[in-house]
Design an enzyme around this catalytic site. Structure first.
Site, PDB file in Angstrom:
ATOM      1  N   ARG A   1       8.558   9.756 -18.366  1.00  0.00           N
ATOM      2  CA  ARG A   1       7.706   9.854 -17.119  1.00  0.00           C
ATOM      3  C   ARG A   1       6.891  11.371 -16.927  1.00  0.00           C
ATOM      4  NH1 ARG A   1       9.914   6.063 -17.711  1.00  0.00           N
ATOM      5  NH2 ARG A   1       7.843   5.787 -18.392  1.00  0.00           N
TER       6      ARG A   1
ATOM      7  N   ASP B   1       5.258  14.014  -8.862  1.00  0.00           N
ATOM      8  CA  ASP B   1       4.332  14.263  -9.751  1.00  0.00           C
ATOM      9  C   ASP B   1       3.693  15.673  -9.344  1.00  0.00           C
ATOM     10  OD1 ASP B   1       2.304  13.912  -7.744  1.00  0.00           O
ATOM     11  OD2 ASP B   1       2.783  11.634  -8.004  1.00  0.00           O
TER      12      ASP B   1
ATOM     13  N   HIS C   1      11.912  15.148  -3.218  1.00  0.00           N
ATOM     14  CA  HIS C   1      12.454  14.494  -4.264  1.00  0.00           C
ATOM     15  C   HIS C   1      12.670  15.327  -5.493  1.00  0.00           C
ATOM     16  CE1 HIS C   1      12.193  10.636  -1.935  1.00  0.00           C
ATOM     17  NE2 HIS C   1      13.071  11.320  -1.181  1.00  0.00           N
TER      18      HIS C   1
ATOM     19  N   SER D   1       6.301   3.231   1.831  1.00  0.00           N
ATOM     20  CA  SER D   1       6.646   1.608   2.507  1.00  0.00           C
ATOM     21  C   SER D   1       7.563   1.919   3.904  1.00  0.00           C
ATOM     22  CB  SER D   1       7.685   0.963   1.436  1.00  0.00           C
ATOM     23  OG  SER D   1       8.792   1.640   1.094  1.00  0.00           O
TER      24      SER D   1
ATOM     25  N   ALA E   1      -5.706   4.505  -0.534  1.00  0.00           N
ATOM     26  CA  ALA E   1      -5.917   5.740  -0.080  1.00  0.00           C
ATOM     27  C   ALA E   1      -6.937   6.715  -0.188  1.00  0.00           C
ATOM     28  CB  ALA E   1      -4.368   6.607  -0.719  1.00  0.00           C
TER      29      ALA E   1
END
Length: 241
Positions: free
Chosen positions: A62, A99, A114, A182, A224
């Protein structure tokens, strides 16, 4: 720039939807898998204890993906940075994303609830270190030289970061906007309720209404990169000249 009105306090919450347009794969797909792995395999303290090699590999991949040349901040990230320039301390940007696209878009004050991919954490001291390369269970920790480094990520079952600060900001917000999330994962899913109870105007910006859409006063539907810049432009025009 001359302000013609007192600037409202704005709290922005962003989720995976704002990063998806930047060429960054979201961890979780429609089947609930993270890059073909279950949450239990790669995103819990128990997973790290049971199979640290897999967890290291997962986050190393990642981290490498995030630094791929094809991944870049999009118009929504840049728009929020522009809003920050106008609002200064009256804007609080909270992200569920790990990120650094908000920072790459120009935002300077981001609360990563997070954690962050480009960071490593000592399991003993909890000190964090900027980290762009791969690491594993054989990597020496900068603070203690022991093999105690873990991804600086909040896993399921762990307490998100900055929660007291975030809750304090939301409880004093005039405007709360959730972008690309969400509304399914707590505690972030409960932020809109806190904002509403504090009297804030609540806005959802999403590809489609989330599970808590009924709690929002206003809904902006679309990409977005399209709806966020327009909302930012309208907000700046409304409160400044």
């Amino acid at each position: 720039m001359t302000q013609i009105k007192t600037l409202p306090k704005i709290v922005v919450l962003t989720g995976a939807g704002i990063s998806a347009e930047s060429g960054l794969k979201t961890f979780r797909d429609n089947n609930g898998l993270w890059e073909n792995h279950s949450v239990e395999e790669v995103a819990t303290p128990q997973a790290f204890e049971n199979n640290p090699e897999l967890v290291y590999r997962f986050y190393n991949a990642r981290r490498a993906q995030l630094q791929d040349n094809q991944v870049s901040a999009n118009k929504a990230h840049h728009a929020l940075a522009t809003l920050e320039q106008h609002w200064k301390a009256q804007l609080v940007l909270v992200t569920q994303n790990v990120d650094n696209l908000h920072e790459r878009g120009g935002s300077e004050r981001v609360l990563h609830m997070h954690g962050e991919l480009l960071s490593a954490r000592c399991s003993f001291s909890n000190q964090t270190f900027e980290w762009s390369e791969s690491f594993d269970g054989n990597t020496a920790c900068p603070c203690c030289s022991n093999k105690t480094l873990r991804p600086d990520i909040v896993w399921f079952g762990e307490m998100p970061m900055y929660m007291d600060e975030i809750m304090s900001h939301i409880s004093t917000a005039d405007i709360f906007i959730a972008i690309g999330t969400s509304g399914n994962v707590y505690p972030a899913a409960g932020f809109v309720q806190l904002a509403k109870s504090a009297g804030a105007h609540t806005i959802e910006a999403n590809l489609e209404p989330g599970s808590s859409n009924a709690l929002f006063d206003e809904s902006l539907t679309g990409l977005a990169s399209e709806v966020v810049p327009k909302w930012v432009d309208d907000t700046i025009a409304q409160y400044t000249k």
